[in-house]
Design an enzyme around this catalytic site. Sequence first.
Site, PDB file in Angstrom:
ATOM      1  N   PHE A  93       1.086  12.286  -8.986  1.00 31.07           N
ATOM      2  CA  PHE A  93       0.229  13.295  -9.603  1.00 31.07           C
ATOM      3  C   PHE A  93      -1.236  13.107  -9.267  1.00 31.07           C
ATOM      4  CE2 PHE A  93      -0.511   9.988 -12.709  1.00 31.07           C
ATOM      5  CZ  PHE A  93      -1.703  10.290 -13.341  1.00 31.07           C
ATOM      6  N   LYS A  94      -1.617  11.907  -8.865  1.00 28.90           N
ATOM      7  CA  LYS A  94      -3.026  11.668  -8.536  1.00 28.90           C
ATOM      8  C   LYS A  94      -3.496  12.546  -7.376  1.00 28.90           C
ATOM      9  CE  LYS A  94      -2.758   8.303 -11.545  1.00 28.90           C
ATOM     10  NZ  LYS A  94      -3.039   6.899 -11.338  1.00 28.90           N
TER      11      LYS A  94
END
Length: 462
Positions: free
Chosen positions: A111-112
């Site tokens: 998700f980063k």
Amino acid sequence: MRYVSTRGAAPSLNFRDVTLAGLASDGGLYLPDAWPRWSAGEIAALAGLTYPQTAARVMAPFVGDALSTDDLLSLCEQAYGRFAHAAVVPLVQLDHDQWLLELFHGPTLAFKDVALQLLGLLFERFLTGSDRPLTVIGATSGDTGSAAIDALAGRAHVEVFMLHPAGRVTEVQRRQMTTVTAPNIHNVAVEGTFDDAQALVKAMFNDAAFASRYRLSAVNSINWARLAAQVVYYFYAAVRLGAPGRAIAFSVPTGNFGDVFAGYVAAKMGLPVAKLIVATNVNDILARALTHGDYARGEVHQTATPSMDIQVSSNFERLLFDLGDRDGAAVAAQMDGFERTHAMRLTDAQHSGAGALFASDRIDADNMMGAMRWAHEHAGQVIDPHTGIALAAARRAKLDVPIVTLATAHPAKFGDTVERATGIRPPLPGRVGDLFDRQERYVTLPATLAAVSGYVAEHASG
């Protein structure tokens, strides 16, 4: 829009300067001087927009006049054009009220990427014409490092020093960082925990002469621009499930409190968020703080969810500030006491204010594995252990609204745990399939300020 520090003593900044600064000069974290408020009509108008269009619309109030509307949209389209799914962050239904929001379709499978692909472009745009490089220093518990390195490798005017705890990230996570050979990338394995690495980063920022000489900036979620980019997917998911006509809950696997604080920002902007479930593993400082009001550092336990093996959650300070009548001096005193004693008591206003929106749940390894098995057997979904933590918390929550679990990493990044839970070993996607054939490059250093800052001073070009 202007940005103020949670500790009240740093100068206010605009979006460009707060993006390049990262941590405030007084040791605090930046956030807007006031929350933008959206009407139900403005939220409803997001229906049907692509993810890049949604991102440009949601981030516009935070960007202000630092970028034109067309420039912001162009950067968003460029950032999310590298994602492997056309929806960028697709929703997957598990049962009648449980959903997954897949945030792992970016280049490093976590998700980063959603925030850092855009942050890398913002750095490059804001540094155009600069005669001084930016020195980005970060600490990672696994996924931030690889996402930041992918976003910044080879970019002009930026050098990256990424610290990870030696032996405490998975081999896939480590190799995604250490096999990048761009000359502006420097990987450091710190002989300690993530909290040790994060403390070293803060110490370098708090050394005013060092920070100025090397023009330090951050890519961790202490950087406001990164957090603002994460607000977008709360709007994107909620609108697709009926917002603003109905409220939506979110369950978030939480370590450093940045991802779930983005949900808090969305709620402050007017998104109808019924509840934010803070799902922790046995490193449960946040669950204890939200349940009992006691924020006390304990021993870091190594688990199958390394991105959550944290006992100091940096972004929690932003929540304390906003719930504490935005009294920077009071928060500075609170944080000074915590840094000295490793414990603090939330005020009544902070504790009750958090309880109005946040719920918390501590999930052990057995419940995590059970949630992973349930997702596979009953919904045909193979999920990573961090997502398993959040799904277990979501399924235990007693709510009468749709619950969206944030799926924060591709299961192949944690193949051993996934295989133990489901009997299936998910393959790495083709775009990273040769990861184990690439040569690694990193140094191992003791967890001391002298060793790490000395390495930065030797290799940076400030």
